[in-house]
Scaffold this motif. Structure first.
Motif, PDB file in Angstrom:
ATOM      1  N   ASN A   1       0.774  -1.272  -0.008  1.00 15.03           N
ATOM      2  CA  ASN A   1       0.075  -0.052   0.087  1.00 15.03           C
ATOM      3  C   ASN A   1       0.748   1.506   0.182  1.00 15.03           C
ATOM      4  O   ASN A   1       0.168   2.326  -0.049  1.00 15.03           O
ATOM      5  N   SER A   2       2.035   1.393   0.240  1.00 18.69           N
ATOM      6  CA  SER A   2       2.839   2.418   0.273  1.00 18.69           C
ATOM      7  C   SER A   2       4.307   2.224  -0.130  1.00 18.69           C
ATOM      8  O   SER A   2       4.812   1.056   0.021  1.00 18.69           O
ATOM      9  N   GLY A   3       5.264   3.353  -0.048  1.00 21.58           N
ATOM     10  CA  GLY A   3       6.640   3.142  -0.628  1.00 21.58           C
ATOM     11  C   GLY A   3       7.111   2.651   0.570  1.00 21.58           C
ATOM     12  O   GLY A   3       8.193   1.538   0.452  1.00 21.58           O
ATOM     13  N   ALA A   4       6.799   2.987   1.836  1.00 16.05           N
ATOM     14  CA  ALA A   4       7.740   2.540   3.121  1.00 16.05           C
ATOM     15  C   ALA A   4       7.247   0.892   3.176  1.00 16.05           C
ATOM     16  O   ALA A   4       8.170   0.142   3.712  1.00 16.05           O
ATOM     17  N   GLU A   5       6.019   0.664   3.026  1.00 12.93           N
ATOM     18  CA  GLU A   5       5.721  -0.761   3.200  1.00 12.93           C
ATOM     19  C   GLU A   5       6.366  -1.593   1.994  1.00 12.93           C
ATOM     20  O   GLU A   5       6.844  -2.774   2.357  1.00 12.93           O
ATOM     21  N   ALA A   6       6.346  -1.278   0.970  1.00 17.33           N
ATOM     22  CA  ALA A   6       7.262  -1.934  -0.044  1.00 17.33           C
ATOM     23  C   ALA A   6       8.827  -2.058   0.277  1.00 17.33           C
ATOM     24  O   ALA A   6       9.221  -3.249   0.227  1.00 17.33           O
ATOM     25  N   ASN A   7       9.291  -1.068   0.585  1.00 13.59           N
ATOM     26  CA  ASN A   7      10.627  -1.190   1.354  1.00 13.59           C
ATOM     27  C   ASN A   7      10.791  -1.782   2.436  1.00 13.59           C
ATOM     28  O   ASN A   7      11.805  -2.880   2.688  1.00 13.59           O
ATOM     29  N   GLU A   8       9.810  -1.873   3.370  1.00 15.09           N
ATOM     30  CA  GLU A   8       9.819  -2.834   4.588  1.00 15.09           C
ATOM     31  C   GLU A   8       9.904  -4.284   3.998  1.00 15.09           C
ATOM     32  O   GLU A   8      10.605  -5.080   4.463  1.00 15.09           O
TER      33      GLU A   8
ATOM     34  N   SER B   1      19.897   9.130   1.795  1.00 15.52           N
ATOM     35  CA  SER B   1      18.682   8.495   1.096  1.00 15.52           C
ATOM     36  C   SER B   1      17.506   8.740   1.884  1.00 15.52           C
ATOM     37  O   SER B   1      17.518   9.431   2.992  1.00 15.52           O
ATOM     38  N   PHE B   2      16.224   8.349   1.217  1.00 20.39           N
ATOM     39  CA  PHE B   2      15.133   8.227   1.741  1.00 20.39           C
ATOM     40  C   PHE B   2      14.284   7.184   1.578  1.00 20.39           C
ATOM     41  O   PHE B   2      14.300   6.754   0.631  1.00 20.39           O
ATOM     42  N   HIS B   3      13.751   6.248   2.624  1.00 25.16           N
ATOM     43  CA  HIS B   3      13.192   5.019   2.260  1.00 25.16           C
ATOM     44  C   HIS B   3      11.976   4.874   3.061  1.00 25.16           C
ATOM     45  O   HIS B   3      11.206   3.849   2.909  1.00 25.16           O
ATOM     46  N   GLY B   4      11.599   5.976   4.004  1.00 24.66           N
ATOM     47  CA  GLY B   4      10.360   5.798   4.391  1.00 24.66           C
ATOM     48  C   GLY B   4       9.877   6.214   5.919  1.00 24.66           C
ATOM     49  O   GLY B   4      11.252   6.634   6.596  1.00 24.66           O
ATOM     50  N   ARG B   5       9.054   5.821   6.746  1.00 31.06           N
ATOM     51  CA  ARG B   5       8.909   6.319   8.029  1.00 31.06           C
ATOM     52  C   ARG B   5       8.274   5.236   8.884  1.00 31.06           C
ATOM     53  O   ARG B   5       8.097   5.527  10.025  1.00 31.06           O
TER      54      ARG B   5
ATOM     55  N   VAL C   1      19.840   1.186  -2.491  1.00 29.15           N
ATOM     56  CA  VAL C   1      19.984   2.465  -3.154  1.00 29.15           C
ATOM     57  C   VAL C   1      18.914   2.863  -3.949  1.00 29.15           C
ATOM     58  O   VAL C   1      18.127   2.266  -4.252  1.00 29.15           O
ATOM     59  N   GLU C   2      18.811   4.384  -3.960  1.00 32.30           N
ATOM     60  CA  GLU C   2      17.947   5.002  -4.743  1.00 32.30           C
ATOM     61  C   GLU C   2      18.854   5.410  -5.921  1.00 32.30           C
ATOM     62  O   GLU C   2      19.943   5.889  -5.873  1.00 32.30           O
ATOM     63  N   MET C   3      18.451   5.076  -7.370  1.00 27.91           N
ATOM     64  CA  MET C   3      19.317   5.448  -8.566  1.00 27.91           C
ATOM     65  C   MET C   3      19.511   6.880  -8.476  1.00 27.91           C
ATOM     66  O   MET C   3      20.611   7.427  -8.982  1.00 27.91           O
TER      67      MET C   3
ATOM     68  N   GLY D   1      16.021  11.266  -4.457  1.00 32.48           N
ATOM     69  CA  GLY D   1      14.864  12.325  -4.636  1.00 32.48           C
ATOM     70  C   GLY D   1      14.730  13.430  -3.406  1.00 32.48           C
ATOM     71  O   GLY D   1      15.198  14.304  -3.670  1.00 32.48           O
ATOM     72  N   GLU D   2      14.564  12.807  -2.374  1.00 27.33           N
ATOM     73  CA  GLU D   2      14.298  13.741  -1.014  1.00 27.33           C
ATOM     74  C   GLU D   2      15.658  14.117  -0.785  1.00 27.33           C
ATOM     75  O   GLU D   2      15.838  15.312  -0.393  1.00 27.33           O
ATOM     76  N   GLY D   3      16.891  13.425  -1.129  1.00 27.25           N
ATOM     77  CA  GLY D   3      18.134  13.954  -0.951  1.00 27.25           C
ATOM     78  C   GLY D   3      18.778  14.834  -2.029  1.00 27.25           C
ATOM     79  O   GLY D   3      19.813  14.976  -1.964  1.00 27.25           O
TER      80      GLY D   3
ATOM     81  N   VAL E   1      16.823  -2.043  -5.068  1.00 21.81           N
ATOM     82  CA  VAL E   1      16.593  -0.535  -5.623  1.00 21.81           C
ATOM     83  C   VAL E   1      15.316   0.092  -5.143  1.00 21.81           C
ATOM     84  O   VAL E   1      14.273  -0.421  -5.407  1.00 21.81           O
ATOM     85  N   ASP E   2      15.249   1.077  -4.634  1.00 20.02           N
ATOM     86  CA  ASP E   2      14.235   1.774  -4.071  1.00 20.02           C
ATOM     87  C   ASP E   2      13.881   2.846  -5.400  1.00 20.02           C
ATOM     88  O   ASP E   2      14.519   3.901  -5.442  1.00 20.02           O
ATOM     89  N   GLU E   3      12.677   2.249  -6.093  1.00 19.85           N
ATOM     90  CA  GLU E   3      12.206   3.010  -7.230  1.00 19.85           C
ATOM     91  C   GLU E   3      10.931   3.626  -6.898  1.00 19.85           C
ATOM     92  O   GLU E   3       9.959   3.823  -7.577  1.00 19.85           O
ATOM     93  N   VAL E   4      10.563   3.865  -5.581  1.00 18.07           N
ATOM     94  CA  VAL E   4       9.222   4.377  -5.039  1.00 18.07           C
ATOM     95  C   VAL E   4       9.124   5.631  -5.852  1.00 18.07           C
ATOM     96  O   VAL E   4       7.951   6.033  -6.166  1.00 18.07           O
ATOM     97  N   GLN E   5      10.217   6.757  -6.060  1.00 10.42           N
ATOM     98  CA  GLN E   5      10.027   7.970  -6.662  1.00 10.42           C
ATOM     99  C   GLN E   5      10.205   7.875  -8.034  1.00 10.42           C
ATOM    100  O   GLN E   5       9.573   8.604  -9.067  1.00 10.42           O
ATOM    101  N   THR E   6      11.338   7.018  -8.360  1.00  6.90           N
ATOM    102  CA  THR E   6      11.904   7.008  -9.696  1.00  6.90           C
ATOM    103  C   THR E   6      11.179   6.137 -10.706  1.00  6.90           C
ATOM    104  O   THR E   6      11.706   6.165 -11.842  1.00  6.90           O
TER     105      THR E   6
ATOM    106  N   ALA F   1       5.895   2.692  -5.830  1.00  9.67           N
ATOM    107  CA  ALA F   1       4.945   2.990  -5.296  1.00  9.67           C
ATOM    108  C   ALA F   1       4.141   4.400  -5.718  1.00  9.67           C
ATOM    109  O   ALA F   1       3.134   4.198  -6.529  1.00  9.67           O
ATOM    110  N   LYS F   2       4.777   5.373  -5.604  1.00 14.28           N
ATOM    111  CA  LYS F   2       4.169   6.666  -5.785  1.00 14.28           C
ATOM    112  C   LYS F   2       3.333   6.622  -7.046  1.00 14.28           C
ATOM    113  O   LYS F   2       2.080   6.946  -6.981  1.00 14.28           O
ATOM    114  N   GLY F   3       3.880   6.345  -8.221  1.00 19.39           N
ATOM    115  CA  GLY F   3       3.263   6.662  -9.463  1.00 19.39           C
ATOM    116  C   GLY F   3       2.441   5.449  -9.848  1.00 19.39           C
ATOM    117  O   GLY F   3       1.828   5.439 -10.846  1.00 19.39           O
TER     118      GLY F   3
HETATM  119  C1  LIG Z   1      12.598   7.017  -2.378  1.00 18.69           C
HETATM  120  C2  LIG Z   1      11.584   6.865  -1.510  1.00 18.69           C
HETATM  121  N1  LIG Z   1      11.304   5.753  -0.897  1.00 18.69           N
HETATM  122  C3  LIG Z   1      10.288   5.731   0.082  1.00 18.69           C
HETATM  123  C4  LIG Z   1       9.458   6.642   0.245  1.00 18.69           C
HETATM  124  C5  LIG Z   1       8.269   6.337   1.022  1.00 18.69           C
HETATM  125  O1  LIG Z   1       7.260   6.050   0.479  1.00 18.69           O
HETATM  126  P1  LIG Z   1       5.676   6.629   1.334  1.00 18.69           P
HETATM  127  O2  LIG Z   1       5.463   7.676   1.892  1.00 18.69           O
HETATM  128  O3  LIG Z   1       4.667   6.154   0.249  1.00 18.69           O
HETATM  129  O4  LIG Z   1       5.718   5.587   2.467  1.00 18.69           O
HETATM  130  C6  LIG Z   1       9.551   7.836  -0.505  1.00 18.69           C
HETATM  131  C7  LIG Z   1       8.709   8.942  -0.435  1.00 18.69           C
HETATM  132  O5  LIG Z   1       8.837   9.889  -0.554  1.00 18.69           O
HETATM  133  C8  LIG Z   1      10.542   7.971  -1.286  1.00 18.69           C
HETATM  134  O6  LIG Z   1      10.985   9.019  -2.122  1.00 18.69           O
END
Ligand SMILES: Cc1ncc(COP(=O)(O)O)c(C=O)c1O
Length: 400
Positions: A105-112, A139-143, A192-194, A197-199, A225-230, A254-256
């Motif tokens: 359901n989300s980027g964080a959940e996918a990364n988890e 990096s940014f991988h979620g909350r 890694v994020e390729m 984004g947040e960084g 590879v975290d492609e949540v944003q990319t 996730a996002k898109g």
């Molecule tokens: C690269 C990356 N990973 C993970 C996340 C977390 O995604 P979510 O907010 O859907 O949990 C984000 C959100 O900005 C992100 O940019």
């Protein structure tokens, strides 16, 4: 009395937890690449819900799929087989080299899920004690607790949330020697994020990716590879890892994925996916009928409208034009970078005033790392909107 920005803001303070530093704007409705506030003022949206609404806001085709699916099947749980999930998974797998998908359901959940899969693969398939996840500074991988621990940033994101899970280590961004020194027999995966984004819209150097691949051959850890944003075409390839010739063992998005509905996915090779068997991982809402149908349609539209190619072309156009501004205002802009429609304009000084002036002029973008104007517009945005943004920025920098 009809709602105003002030009344919305006041109610917000009363009832919602104060987790967000909000923009001074309340959005009443959105369409395509336009946002409208409660006074009816129109804004060009260069943010797309932070890289989410790649097809633009409120697409009629998606609204139709949503409505039809809502009458057919919404939720029955993952105890049952559901064709909508298969249609989506088949379409997703046709875009990449992965073999299996887990829907969530989300980027964080996918990364988890990706972190859990990597560890469990090491434990159950390889019989190895490797558990450490290495991530890159910035990096940014979620909350969630694991993903915020994986997020190699200091500041509020981790403050007060300890004790944090063990087994996460970070290495400096782009430093091959530091990576070599950090990888050892306890390394389950490097994540890694390729492009961070947040960084601050920072692409990984190609040599770093080559070194990472060489190291994987040598040490046999997994690459996540975290492609949540990319992902989903944003960078001008369906997946950003394609730019780098990297085939991840596991990657997330996730996002898109569902153009604004909450959906995430973990993709893995058949080998890595052996880490999960029934009961090992789950998500009540993951792959629900409406989400899956909308995500499948999103992929169809990306294909039909050649939006991946469009992102590449528009991104190249934008960078070329933005570099002219850099030449014109060398004291104000220090760097233009990005891939496709994940774009950053780094300013010489903190950019809050510039960002605010852009907002007042009717352009919504994001300021990250104090100085980087981040643009992640819908992939459908008109070229003229990008030109209008740059003209506005030119005017603002000229006055500053
Ligand atoms: C690269 C990356 N990973 C993970 C996340 C977390 O995604 P979510 O907010 O859907 O949990 C984000 C959100 O900005 C992100 O940019």
């Amino acid at each position: 009395m009809s709602a105003t920005y002030e009344s919305i803001k006041e109610r917000n303070e009363k009832v919602l937890m104060r987790t967000y530093g909000r923009y001074p704007l309340a959005i009443a409705r959105a369409k395509g690449a336009r946002l409208y506030d409660f006074d009816g003022k129109e804004y060009v949206d260069l943010l797309a819900g932070i890289a989410v609404c790649g097809l633009g806001h409120c697409r009629p085709e998606l609204a139709q799929v949503m409505a039809e699916q809502a009458e057919k099947l919404v939720h029955v749980s993952n105890l049952f087989y559901q064709e909508e999930q298969l249609v989506l998974a088949e379409k997703l797998l046709a875009t990449c080299q992965a073999d299996k998908v887990f829907l969530c359901n989300s980027g964080a959940e996918a990364n988890e899920g990706a972190i859990k899969l990597a560890r469990r693969y090491m434990a159950k398939v390889r019989g190895s004690a490797a558990r450490d996840i290495l991530t890159l500074e910035g990096s940014f991988h979620g909350r969630t607790l694991a993903t915020l621990t994986a997020t190699a940033q200091t500041g509020k994101i981790k403050d007060g949330f300890g004790p944090l899970p063990e087994g996460f280590r970070s290495v400096p961004f782009g430093d091959v020697c530091a990576l070599r020194a950090a990888v050892n027999e306890n390394t389950a995966a490097v994540m890694v994020e390729m492009i961070q984004g947040e960084g601050g819209v920072r692409p990984l150097p190609a040599e770093y990716v080559d070194a990472l691949l060489a190291l994987r051959r040598e040490k046999d850890f997994l690459i996540i590879v975290d492609e949540v944003q990319t992902g989903m075409g944003r960078t001008g390839r369906f997946w950003a890892h394609e730019h780098f010739g990297l085939a991840p063992d596991i990657f997330t998005t996730a996002k898109g994925l569902a153009n604004g509905l909450p959906m995430g996915a973990v993709m893995a090779t058949d080998e890595a996916a052996r880490g999960f068997e029934p009961g090992a991982h789950a998500s009540t809402f993951g792959g629900g009928g409406v989400l899956s149908a909308v995500a499948a349609k999103t992929i169809d539209i990306i294909r039909e409208e050649r939006l991946v190619e469009r992102a590449a072309e528009l991104g190249a156009f934008f960078q070329e034009e933005a570099r002219k501004l850099l030449t014109k205002h060398p004291d104000k802009i220090v760097h233009v970078r990005g891939l496709g429609l994940l774009l950053g304009i780094e300013l010489a000084a903190p950019g809050q005033d510039v960002w605010r002036a852009l907002l007042d002029a009717g352009f919504v973008c994001n300021l990250t790392h104090e100085k980087v104007l981040r643009l992640v517009p819908p992939l459908t945005i008109a070229r003229e909107d990008l030109s209008a943004f740059l003209a506005a920025l030119d005017g603002i920098l000229g006055r500053a």
